[in-house]
Design a protein around this motif. Structure first.
Motif, PDB file in Angstrom:
ATOM      1  N   GLY A   1      44.872  44.547  26.845  1.00  0.00           N
ATOM      2  CA  GLY A   1      43.736  43.694  27.158  1.00  0.00           C
ATOM      3  C   GLY A   1      44.114  42.376  27.790  1.00  0.00           C
TER       4      GLY A   1
ATOM      5  N   ALA B   1      38.512  38.499  33.037  1.00  0.00           N
ATOM      6  CA  ALA B   1      39.604  39.439  32.756  1.00  0.00           C
ATOM      7  C   ALA B   1      40.907  38.975  33.392  1.00  0.00           C
ATOM      8  CB  ALA B   1      39.248  40.827  33.272  1.00  0.00           C
TER       9      ALA B   1
ATOM     10  N   GLY C   1      44.421  37.282  30.265  1.00  0.00           N
ATOM     11  CA  GLY C   1      44.011  37.115  31.655  1.00  0.00           C
ATOM     12  C   GLY C   1      44.804  36.078  32.412  1.00  0.00           C
TER      13      GLY C   1
ATOM     14  N   GLY D   1      44.898  42.015  30.874  1.00  0.00           N
ATOM     15  CA  GLY D   1      44.450  41.964  32.268  1.00  0.00           C
ATOM     16  C   GLY D   1      45.409  42.606  33.248  1.00  0.00           C
TER      17      GLY D   1
ATOM     18  N   THR E   1      43.690  45.534  35.156  1.00  0.00           N
ATOM     19  CA  THR E   1      42.695  44.972  36.068  1.00  0.00           C
ATOM     20  C   THR E   1      43.379  44.411  37.304  1.00  0.00           C
ATOM     21  OG1 THR E   1      41.424  44.365  34.133  1.00  0.00           O
ATOM     22  CG2 THR E   1      40.751  43.386  36.214  1.00  0.00           C
TER      23      THR E   1
END
Lengths: 400, 252, 310
Positions: free
Chosen positions: B40, B19, B228, B42, B45
Motif C-alpha cells: 500500500g 496514492a 505514497g 504506492g 500505482t
C-alpha cells in the motif's frame, strides 16, 4: 444615404405588416383539425401522402374562407400513430392535449382506429377515418365516423361471389392477423359458405412478419389437400404481400391455382418485379377494390394536387382529402365542438360529393354506398385491367 | 547523461486518497533499479502511472527525453516500455506461443483484408514465430510452446510474462514482484534471468520486489516508498543499513 | 388429428429452415462477435443488414446484376454503417465508462437513427417493398424437394462466410488479437495491441457480414427499412442460444430458431391447430427459456464471453 433610407422604410413597412397580421390574427378564429396517421412503419408512405391530401383540402378551404371574408381559419396538428393501436391512442392524446382539437382526421387501419377509440369516446373527440374498413369498428353511436371507404362486409361478399363463380369448391385464406384481416376472413367465410361454398382453411400471419416462407408452405399444403378446384384468397398488407409472392413463385401448388386478393397485392412495387407480376398473371389474380368511378371532383383534385406538390397523388390520397373536407364543412356548420360535430356530421357527409364516390353514412357512422371495381392482372403482368364492377348495395357483379 | 526514464513530481489521487505523492525518481540506462516499500505504499500505482494504465493527477514522465505522461498503454508499449504483473497476466486460454505472438506489432495478418488469405501473411508469421522460439529458449520454456498458458506452473507463468515483454523488444522493463508466489530456488533463477536481460540485451529494469535479500544481490540502486511518498534512496548498502527504512519496512 | 407433417410440407419447411437458418447464422455471428470483443449487445445490428440490403437494391436497380458486385456493395455499406456507429456513438460512450445498460439503450438509439435515415431515403426515392432484381428460378426438383437459385446462393454464401470468419478468428493474427480483446482488454492494451484499431476492424467485419446477410435476406423478402428490425429478435435468440460467446453454439442456435419458426410451427399448426400468427412469439419463447435455465442471467453470460478468447 439612399440605401439607409430604404432600410428604414423596409423596417417600418415590416413592422406595420407584422402588426397588421398580428391584429388580423387576433380577430381570426382558429379551428384545429387533428391529423393522426402512420408516418412511420410500413404504411409510412400512405400516411405522408394522406397528410398532403389533407393539407391540400385545408389550404383550399382557408383560401375560400379568406375570399369570403370569413374570420375562421383551419390549422392542422398532426401526430404519428406508428401504425399501432397504442401509437394511435398516444397520437390522439398528444393532439388533443396540446391543441385542444375536437376533430381528428385518421387514423389509417382498423386496428389503429380501434386503438384510438377509447380516448375519443371518453373525451368527446370525433374521429373521421378515411380508409378503415374492418367490420370490428362498425359500432353505432360512437365517436368514430368512417367516411367514403365502405366496410369490408361489402367487398368480402364480392370476393365470395367471385370465388364461387370461378368454381372454387374450397378456399384457402391467408390473412393479416389484425382487426382488418380477421374481419375480412370471417366475413369472407360467412358469405362464401352462405352461398354454397365448401370448406375454408384460414391462416393468419402476424402483422409484423416480414418473412412468410412457413405461411406459404402451409397455404400450399392446404391447397394440395383440397385438390384441383380450390382457390386462394390473400388478405395481406404491403410488404408482407411482396414477401409472400416472393416465396410462392417457386411453389408448384401456389403457382397452379387461381388467386384473389386485396388491394395491397396490386401495388406498383408488386408489378415492378417481373417474377411477381408473372406469378400474379399466371394465377389470374383478381382484386375487388373501392370504385375507380369518377365524379366531377376527381380530375380537379388530381390537378390541384399536382400543382401544389409537384407529384402524383398516391392511391387513396383523395379519400384523405374528402375526409378532411367533410370534417371541416361539419365544423363550419356546427362550430368547433365535438358533440355538435358528432350530431351534424352524417347530415354534411350525406350531402358531400366525394372525389371518387358519393359519401353516405349508415347507422354505424360507416360509408354505406359501396361501389367497387373488379380488376384483373393483365396477361403480361404489366398492369391491372378493369373487368367489371360490383355494387355492394344491390350485391350484383357486372362484367364489362 | 540524461536518465532513460525520469519521473518528475508524480501525483495520483484516487478520490480523497493520495496514492502517490510528489514522487520523483530516475532510472539510468542499463541499470537495475529496485523499488521497495510496505504494502500500500504506492509502488504498483507508480508502475501503472508509467505504463499508461492509470492517468496521472499531476507531474511528468519522461522516457528517453520524450514526455509520455498522457500516452495510453499501447503507445507506451510501442515506445519500448514493457511490464509484468504481480499476478501473472496472461491469455490463459491461449498457447504459450500465441501469448508471445500477440504483442508483435504491425504485421499484415492484423489487417482484415489480408487476414483471410493465409498466404499473404504466413511468411511474416513464421518469422515472428522464429523470434518467439528464440525468446522461449532464453527463458527455457521452449518445450512448452504448445501448452495452454493456464497449464503452466506459477514460476513458468512469470517467465512467460517476461518472455512476452521481450517480444516487444523493450528498452525498459517494469516488473511488479517477479518472484511473488514462487519457490525460493526458482525466485533466485528468475532474478538470474533478469540480470542476463540487462547483461545480454542492455535492457534497463525497474523492479518492485519484496524479497529484499534477492533484490539486494542484483539491484544497482534502490528507492523506498512509504505512504505514497519517497522515503529514501541510495545504493543497496546504504538502504540495507538505513535506520528509518528498517523501521518502516521491517518494523524494528 | 394426425401427428406428423405431410411429406411435401416437411420437405419445404426443412429447405426453408436451412435457407433462413443460414441467414440467421450470418447475422447472429456478428452479434456474438460484437458482444464478445466489444462487450456490447448491439441492437443496431439489424440496421446494418437493412443498409446492406438497400445498397444491394440500389446497385441492382442501377442495372448491375452481377451478384458478386451486389454482395460487395452490401458488404461495404454494412461495414461502413457499423464503423460509423462505433466511431460516432459507442466509442465516445466507452471512453466515458458508461454502464452496460446505457450501451444497450444507445444501441437501440443508433438502430432507430439508421432505420429512420433509411426511411427518409426510401420515402424520397420511393424505395419501399422492392426486390433486388435477381429473378427467382427453380434449379432442382425431385418429388417434393424443390431448390431455387436463391437457395443455391444463400446457403453456400452464408456457409463460406461463416467458415472464413471462423478461420480468421481462430487462425489469423487479427483473430488472435480479437480473442485477446474478448478475454482481457486491459492486458491487450498493456502488451501493445492496438485496441482501437482491432475494434475498428471488428466493426468492419461484423457490419460487412450483416450487410451481406441483409442483401441475401432482401432476396428472400421485400426490401423495406423495417426488414432487419423484423428479424432481430430471431437473430438475438440464435445468439443467446449460443451463449453469446460461442461460434458453433450461435450457428447451431440459428438453425434451431429457423427450424422452430418453419418446421415446428407448421407441425403445431397441422396437428394442434396453433395459429401461424404465433410465429413471432417463438424467438421470444426461446430467449425466455434459455435465460430461465441459466438463472445467472445476462451478467453471467457476459463473463462467459471470455469463451471466445481461446
Amino acid at each position: 444615404m439612399t440605401r439607409r433610407i430604404v432600410y428604414v422604410l423596409l423596417i417600418v413597412a415590416m413592422t406595420t405588416m407584422l402588426g397588421a397580421t398580428a391584429t388580423a390574427q387576433d380577430d381570426m378564429e382558429i379551428y384545429v383539425l387533428g391529423v393522426a396517421l402512420p408516418f412511420t412503419g410500413s404504411f409510412g408512405t400512405f400516411g405522408q401522402d394522406f397528410e398532403r391530401g389533407i393539407d391540400l383540402a385545408v389550404a383550399q378551404m382557408n383560401g375560400e374562407l379568406e375570399a369570403a371574408g370569413s374570420a375562421i381559419r383551419f390549422e392542422t396538428a398532426s401526430a404519428d400513430t406508428e401504425q399501432t393501436p397504442e401509437g394511435a391512442a398516444r397520437a390522439l392524446q398528444t393532439i388533443v392535449q396540446t391543441t385542444g382539437a375536437q376533430v381528428v382526421v385518421g387514423p389509417l387501419t382498423t386496428s389503429e382506429v380501434l386503438g384510438a377509440k377509447q380516448f375519443a369516446d371518453e373525451n368527446g373527440v370525433i374521429i373521421v377515418a378515411m380508409a378503415s374498413s374492418g367490420p370490428a369498428a362498425s359500432i353505432p353511436g360512437d365517436n368514430i365516423f368512417r367516411v367514403i371507404y365502405p366496410p369490408d362486409t361489402f367487398s368480402s361478399k364480392a370476393f365470395a361471389s367471385i370465388a364461387l363463380e370461378r368454381g372454387h369448391q374450397n378456399m384457402v385464406v391467408l390473412y393479416v392477423d389484425d382487426p382488418f384481416g380477421n374481419g375480412m376472413n370471417e366475413q369472407f367465410i360467412k358469405n362464401y359458405q352462405a352461398s354454397g361454398g365448401g370448406e375454408v382453411a384460414s391462416f393468419g400471419y402476424a402483422p409484423q412478419s416480414t418473412e412468410l416462407s412457413a405461411e406459404a408452405a402451409a397455404v400450399s399444403a392446404a391447397l394440395a389437400g383440397f385438390g384441383e378446384d380450390a382457390g386462394f384468397f390473400c388478405v395481406c398488407f404491403p410488404g408482407a404481400a411482396e414477401a409472400f409472392v416472393q416465396v410462392s413463385q417457386i411453389d408448384p401448388i401456389l403457382t397452379s391455382v387461381q388467386w384473389l386478393g386485396n388491394e395491397a397485392m396490386t401495388s406498383d412495387e408488386m408489378l415492378a418485379d417481373p417474377g411477381h407480376a408473372q406469378t400474379l398473371a399466371n394465377a389470374d389474380f383478381v382484386t375487388v377494390s373501392q370504385s375507380a368511378d369518377s365524379t366531377p371532383l376527381t380530375p380537379i383534385f388530381h390537378a390541384d394536387f399536382v400543382a401544389m406538390f409537384d407529384k402524383e397523388p398516391g392511391i387513396f390520397t383523395n379519400y384523405a382529402f374528402d375526409a378532411a373536407n367533410i370534417a371541416m364543412l361539419t365544423m363550419l356548420a356546427a362550430g368547433n365542438d365535438g358533440a355538435a360535430v358528432k350530431s351534424m356530421l352524417p347530415f354534411i357527409s350525406n350531402h358531400y360529393i366525394g372525389t371518387a364516390v358519393q359519401a353516405f353514412l349508415d347507422e354505424n357512422g360507416d360509408q354505406a354506398i359501396a361501389s367497387y371495381g373488379i380488376r384483373q392482372v393483365a396477361e403480361d403482368g404489366s398492369g391491372f385491367v378493369l373487368i367489371g364492377s360490383y355494387d355492394g348495395n344491390t350485391d350484383t357483379i357486372t362484367y364489362k | 547523461m540524461t536518465p532513460l526514464l525520469e519521473m518528475k513530481n508524480l501525483r495520483k489521487d484516487f478520490g480523497g486518497l493520495r496514492a502517490v505523492d510528489n514522487v520523483s525518481l530516475q532510472v539510468p540506462e542499463g541499470a537495475i533499479i529496485g523499488l521497495i516499500g510496505p504494502n500500500g505504499s504506492g509502488k504498483s500505482t507508480l508502475i501503472n502511472l508509467i505504463a499508461g494504465s492509470t492517468d496521472l493527477s499531476s507531474g511528468q514522465v519522461l522516457f528517453a527525453s520524450q514526455d509520455i505522461s498522457d500516452l495510453p498503454a499501447d503507445e507506451v508499449f510501442k515506445l519500448g516500455i514493457a511490464r509484468g504483473y504481480q499476478e501473472p497476466a496472461l491469455y490463459f486460454k491461449m498457447t504459450v506461443l500465441d501469448n508471445l505472438l500477440l504483442p508483435v506489432k504491425d504485421q499484415r495478418g492484423e489487417r482484415p483484408w489480408y487476414a483471410p488469405w493465409r498466404r499473404s501473411w504466413q511468411h511474416e508469421e513464421a518469422a515472428h514465430a522464429e523470434a518467439a522460439v528464440q525468446v522461449l529458449e532464453q527463458v527455457q520454456l521452449l518445450h512448452h510452446y504448445d501448452t495452454l498458458a493456464s497449464d503452466l506452473s506459477g514460476g513458468q507463468m512469470k517467465l512467460l510474462e517476461i518472455a512476452r515483454c521481450l517480444m516487444g523488444k523493450p528498452q525498459l522493463l517494469l516488473l511488479d514482484e517477479p518472484t511473488a508466489g514462487v519457490a525460493p530456488k526458482l525466485a533466485y533463477e528468475i532474478f538470474q534471468q533478469i540480470a542476463r536481460l540487462r547483461d545480454d540485451f542492455g535492457i534497463t529494469l525497474l523492479i518492485v520486489e519484496h524479497r529484499l535479500e534477492i533484490l539486494f544481490d542484483f539491484a544497482d540502486y534502490v528507492y523506498v516508498m512509504h505512504l505514497g511518498k519517497l522515503l529514501a534512496q541510495g545504493a543497496v548498502d546504504e538502504i540495507a543499513n538505513d535506520a528509518i527504512v528498517r523501521e518502516v519496512y521491517f518494523g524494528d | 388429428m394426425g401427428d406428423n407433417l405431410p411429406p411435401a410440407l416437411l420437405t419445404t419447411s426443412l429447405v426453408n429452415t436451412i435457407q433462413i437458418g443460414s441467414l440467421y447464422a450470418l447475422m447472429a455471428l456478428g452479434i456474438t462477435l460484437t458482444f464478445s470483443v466489444m462487450k456490447l449487445p448491439n441492437f443496431a445490428h439489424a440496421e446494418y443488414a437493412t443498409a446492406g440490403a438497400y445498397a444491394a437494391l440500389i446497385v441492382s436497380l442501377s442495372g448491375v446484376l452481377n451478384p458478386l458486385v451486389i454482395m460487395i456493395a452490401a458488404f461495404v455499406v454494412g461495414a461502413l454503417s457499423a464503423l460509423i456507429s462505433h466511431l460516432a456513438v459507442f466509442k465516445p460512450l466507452e471512453r466515458r465508462d458508461v454502464s452496460f445498460y446505457t450501451l444497450i439503450l444507445a444501441s437501440f438509439a443508433v438502430g432507430l437513427i439508421i432505420r429512420y435515415i433509411l426511411f427518409t431515403m426510401a420515402d424520397y426515392f420511393n424505395l419501399f417493398d422492392l426486390r433486388i432484381a435477381i429473378p427467382l428460378r427453380v434449379l432442382f426438383r425431385e418429388g417434393t424437394l424443390i431448390l431455387s437459385n436463391l437457395f443455391a446462393w444463400v446457403v453456400p454464401t452464408s456457409l463460406v462466410l461463416v467458415f472464413i470468419l471462423t478461420l480468421l478468428l481462430n487462425r489469423s493474427p487479427l483473430g488472435r488479437e480479437m480473442r485477446a480483446l474478448a478475454n482481457n482488454v486491459n492486458l491487450a492494451r498493456v502488451i501493445g495491441i492496438p485496441v482501437e484499431r482491432v475494434k475498428n476492424y471488428t466493426w468492419l467485419l461484423v457490419g460487412g457480414l450483416a450487410g451481406v446477410a441483409g442483401a441475401l435476406w432482401g432476396l428472400q423478402t421485400a426490401v423495406h427499412p423495417l426488414m432487419g428490425w423484423g428479424a432481430i429478435i430471431s437473430v438475438f435468440a440464435a445468439a443467446i442460444l449460443g451463449g453469446l460467446s460461442s461460434f458453433s453454439g450461435t450457428i447451431l442456435g440459428a438453425y434451431v430458431v429457423a427450424f422452430s419458426e418453419n418446421t415446428v410451427i407448421l407441425f403445431l399448426n397441422v396437428n394442434y391447430g396453433v395459429d401461424l400468427a404465433y410465429k413471432p412469439a417463438i424467438p421470444f419463447i426461446i430467449i425466455i427459456v434459455v435465460l430461465l435455465f441459466r438463472p445467472q442471467g445476462l451478467t453471467k453470460l457476459i463473463r462467459r464471453a471470455g469463451d471466445l478468447g481461446r
